[in-house]
Design a protein around this motif. Structure first.
Motif, PDB file in Angstrom:
ATOM      1  N   CYS A   3      -3.869  -1.337  -7.640  1.00  0.00           N
ATOM      2  CA  CYS A   3      -3.106  -2.549  -7.319  1.00  0.00           C
ATOM      3  C   CYS A   3      -3.714  -3.785  -7.977  1.00  0.00           C
ATOM      4  CB  CYS A   3      -3.043  -2.742  -5.802  1.00  0.00           C
ATOM      5  SG  CYS A   3      -2.040  -1.514  -4.946  1.00  0.00           S
ATOM      6  N   LYS A  47      -9.425   7.215  -1.015  1.00  0.00           N
ATOM      7  CA  LYS A  47      -8.027   7.019  -1.401  1.00  0.00           C
ATOM      8  C   LYS A  47      -7.649   5.541  -1.402  1.00  0.00           C
ATOM      9  CE  LYS A  47      -6.252  11.494   0.182  1.00  0.00           C
ATOM     10  NZ  LYS A  47      -5.324  12.183   1.132  1.00  0.00           N
ATOM     11  N   LEU A  48      -8.123   4.835  -0.383  1.00  0.00           N
ATOM     12  CA  LEU A  48      -7.816   3.402  -0.304  1.00  0.00           C
ATOM     13  C   LEU A  48      -8.492   2.622  -1.423  1.00  0.00           C
ATOM     14  CD1 LEU A  48      -8.044   2.788   3.552  1.00  0.00           C
ATOM     15  CD2 LEU A  48      -5.978   2.842   2.141  1.00  0.00           C
ATOM     16  N   GLU A  49      -9.699   3.009  -1.783  1.00  0.00           N
ATOM     17  CA  GLU A  49     -10.385   2.329  -2.882  1.00  0.00           C
ATOM     18  C   GLU A  49      -9.661   2.576  -4.200  1.00  0.00           C
ATOM     19  OE1 GLU A  49     -14.993   2.341  -1.211  1.00  0.00           O
ATOM     20  OE2 GLU A  49     -14.319   3.887  -2.630  1.00  0.00           O
ATOM     21  N   GLU A  80      -6.466   3.188  -4.508  1.00  0.00           N
ATOM     22  CA  GLU A  80      -5.232   2.414  -4.427  1.00  0.00           C
ATOM     23  C   GLU A  80      -5.494   0.936  -4.681  1.00  0.00           C
ATOM     24  OE1 GLU A  80      -1.086   1.924  -3.869  1.00  0.00           O
ATOM     25  OE2 GLU A  80      -2.365   3.674  -4.215  1.00  0.00           O
ATOM     26  N   LEU A  81      -6.589   0.416  -4.127  1.00  0.00           N
ATOM     27  CA  LEU A  81      -6.952  -0.981  -4.332  1.00  0.00           C
ATOM     28  C   LEU A  81      -7.218  -1.270  -5.801  1.00  0.00           C
ATOM     29  CD1 LEU A  81      -7.696  -3.776  -3.238  1.00  0.00           C
ATOM     30  CD2 LEU A  81     -10.011  -2.912  -2.839  1.00  0.00           C
ATOM     31  N   LEU A 124     -10.329   9.186   3.355  1.00  0.00           N
ATOM     32  CA  LEU A 124      -9.373   8.082   3.423  1.00  0.00           C
ATOM     33  C   LEU A 124      -9.908   6.857   2.695  1.00  0.00           C
ATOM     34  CD1 LEU A 124      -6.807   6.745   4.473  1.00  0.00           C
ATOM     35  CD2 LEU A 124      -8.008   6.288   6.618  1.00  0.00           C
ATOM     36  N   LYS A 125     -11.198   6.579   2.847  1.00  0.00           N
ATOM     37  CA  LYS A 125     -11.810   5.430   2.188  1.00  0.00           C
ATOM     38  C   LYS A 125     -11.688   5.539   0.672  1.00  0.00           C
ATOM     39  CE  LYS A 125     -16.189   2.964   1.703  1.00  0.00           C
ATOM     40  NZ  LYS A 125     -17.622   2.910   2.095  1.00  0.00           N
ATOM     41  N   ALA A 171      -0.613   5.714   4.151  1.00  0.00           N
ATOM     42  CA  ALA A 171      -2.051   5.469   4.104  1.00  0.00           C
ATOM     43  C   ALA A 171      -2.509   4.828   5.399  1.00  0.00           C
ATOM     44  CB  ALA A 171      -2.398   4.574   2.917  1.00  0.00           C
ATOM     45  N   THR A 172      -2.392   5.542   6.493  1.00  0.00           N
ATOM     46  CA  THR A 172      -2.796   5.061   7.811  1.00  0.00           C
ATOM     47  C   THR A 172      -3.942   5.910   8.321  1.00  0.00           C
ATOM     48  OG1 THR A 172      -1.147   6.488   8.840  1.00  0.00           O
ATOM     49  CG2 THR A 172      -0.494   4.219   8.389  1.00  0.00           C
ATOM     50  N   PRO A 196       0.829  -1.206   0.000  1.00  0.00           N
ATOM     51  CA  PRO A 196       0.000   0.000   0.000  1.00  0.00           C
ATOM     52  C   PRO A 196       0.858   1.249   0.000  1.00  0.00           C
ATOM     53  CG  PRO A 196       0.033  -1.005   2.179  1.00  0.00           C
ATOM     54  CD  PRO A 196       0.694  -1.973   1.245  1.00  0.00           C
ATOM     55  N   THR A 197       0.243   2.338  -0.404  1.00  0.00           N
ATOM     56  CA  THR A 197       0.974   3.594  -0.460  1.00  0.00           C
ATOM     57  C   THR A 197       1.441   4.008   0.927  1.00  0.00           C
ATOM     58  OG1 THR A 197      -0.385   4.303  -2.320  1.00  0.00           O
ATOM     59  CG2 THR A 197       0.765   6.025  -1.070  1.00  0.00           C
TER      60      THR A 197
END
Length: 401
Positions: free
Chosen positions: A376, A368-370, A372-373, A365-366, A350-351, A346-347
């Motif tokens: 990936c 950004k994580l989506e 990134e997912l 944050l959600k 991203a905590t 993960p980036t």
């Protein structure tokens, strides 16, 4: 008990002599049983030893084998005797303190002389042997293997030796394969890859042993090993072994044998994140008569397409990327600072923020994580496609006359 290499040689001689009476695929079955018992007994032994020491010289010469049922303890071959095999690890003369070996302060792995039988060395040992510790430090997966997984790799090579030796000798003596037990040639390919590996590293071992036993000058042999790029050759040979094992596992009709083959491949994988105890659990307990390659093709699917699907499934299995299967890799331990090559980290950063309770921050944050997912996942699919094409090309090359 008797030394495993001596026992194997005796069994190999007997198998070659009786080749007209027994198919080589029968020896595959007994070899799988022996390999399973080897892992189930020596795996926990090495796992219990690991907090104190690395053995560093696991091989068939330093393993004793006997029978739990015979009066004199001698293990016979055939008639289900393999189910009574008992294995014992011996000769800790090259063992090192595992804590000082891996600690950042002492880093004994950097300065301690390399040891053990080179026929069971992983590629990381050959890197240190040819180029030194600095060369290895630039290659994280192999460096981690050298620091933490020398015994694990050697156990895997020993298991392949136990699995293949009698079958290979019998086949070389002219014995046929059992009817319908190797329709795709996967077991034959495994025997071929083991023979190539064993003959290659045995020639290197003989060259090294001849110099040291006679007190000669080792520099020409060292220069020769560097010139032929021994570390890269071992990487290629072991990769072929892993792929052959996983191909057999994919086509195997017996689930326990399939899990055993995947476990042995995992032992020899420098990028593995599984602990030894997890791999032994994957190998499973012994079963009855093992099935070989009883591959059932779905109706309406051409044989060529099904064969290609089997190959590509094996490629995914070899890299641990299938979504379903008998076992899934657990998260790596704290000291394992790398993941498999197909995994994307993960980036950084991203905590969860301090104000996570704030709905707006959480939503940001959600998102950004989506994102990134999704990125990936796309990269992983591209890697899978590339890997499948490479595996298919390797299989086509192997089938050329």
């Amino acid at each position: 008990g008797e030394q495993l290499d001596g026992w194997l040689q005796r069994i190999v001689n007997a198998a070659a002599a009786s080749s007209p009476n027994k198919s080589w695929s029968d020896h595959i079955r007994s070899g799988c049983t022996l390999a399973r018992r080897l892992l189930s007994q020596l795996g926990p032994t090495l796992d219990s030893l690991a907090p104190l020491a690395w053995h560093r010289d696991v091989n068939s010469h330093n393993v004793l084998v006997c029978s739990e049922s015979s009066k004199d303890g001698t293990l016979s071959a055939g008639d289900g005797e393999e189910e009574h095999a008992s294995f014992w690890l011996c000769d800790l003369g090259l063992a090192v303190d595992s804590q000082s070996w891996t600690s950042n302060e002492e880093s004994a792995w950097r300065v301690t002389d390399i040891g053990g039988d080179c026929r069971y060395w992983p590629a990381s040992c050959w890197m240190v042997h040819c180029f030194g510790a600095e060369y290895l430090e630039e290659r994280p997966y192999f460096c981690k293997q050298y620091k933490y997984r020398l015994d694990i790799h050697a156990l895997g090579i020993t298991a392949i030796e136990v699995l293949c030796s009698a079958a290979l000798a019998t086949r070389s003596a002219g014995a046929p394969c059992g009817d319908g037990e190797d329709p795709k040639g996967s077991w034959s390919w495994l025997l071929d890859t083991w023979q190539q590996y064993h003959e290659t590293v045995s020639a290197w071992w003989q060259a090294i042993y001849s110099v040291f036993s006679s007190g000669g000058d080792f520099r020409p042999v060292h220069a020769w090993l560097v010139e032929i790029e021994a570390p890269d050759k071992v990487i290629s040979l072991v990769s072929d072994l892993r792929l052959a094992l996983c191909t057999c596992a994919t086509g195997c009709s017996d689930p326990q044998t399939s899990r055993l083959l995947r476990a042995i491949a995992e032992l020899c994988d420098e990028a593995s994140t599984l602990e030894l105890a997890e791999i032994c659990k994957l190998a499973g307990a012994s079963s009855g008569k093992s099935g070989l390659l009883d591959i059932k093709r779905p109706s309406g699917l051409p044989e060529q397409e099904q064969q290609q699907k089997t190959i590509l499934d094996a490629a995914d299995a070899a890299a641990g990327s299938q979504d379903s299967g008998p076992s899934k890799a657990k998260a790596p331990p704290a000291e394992a600072d790398e993941q498999r090559p197909a995994d994307i980290a993960p980036t950084p950063g991203a905590t969860l923020p301090d104000g996570a309770a704030d709905g707006e921050a959480s939503q940001s944050l959600k998102l950004k994580l989506e994102e990134e997912l999704a990125r990936c996942s796309q990269e992983v699919e591209q890697l899978k496609l590339h890997r499948s094409r490479v595996v298919l090309a390797q299989m086509m090359v192997c089938q050329l006359p």
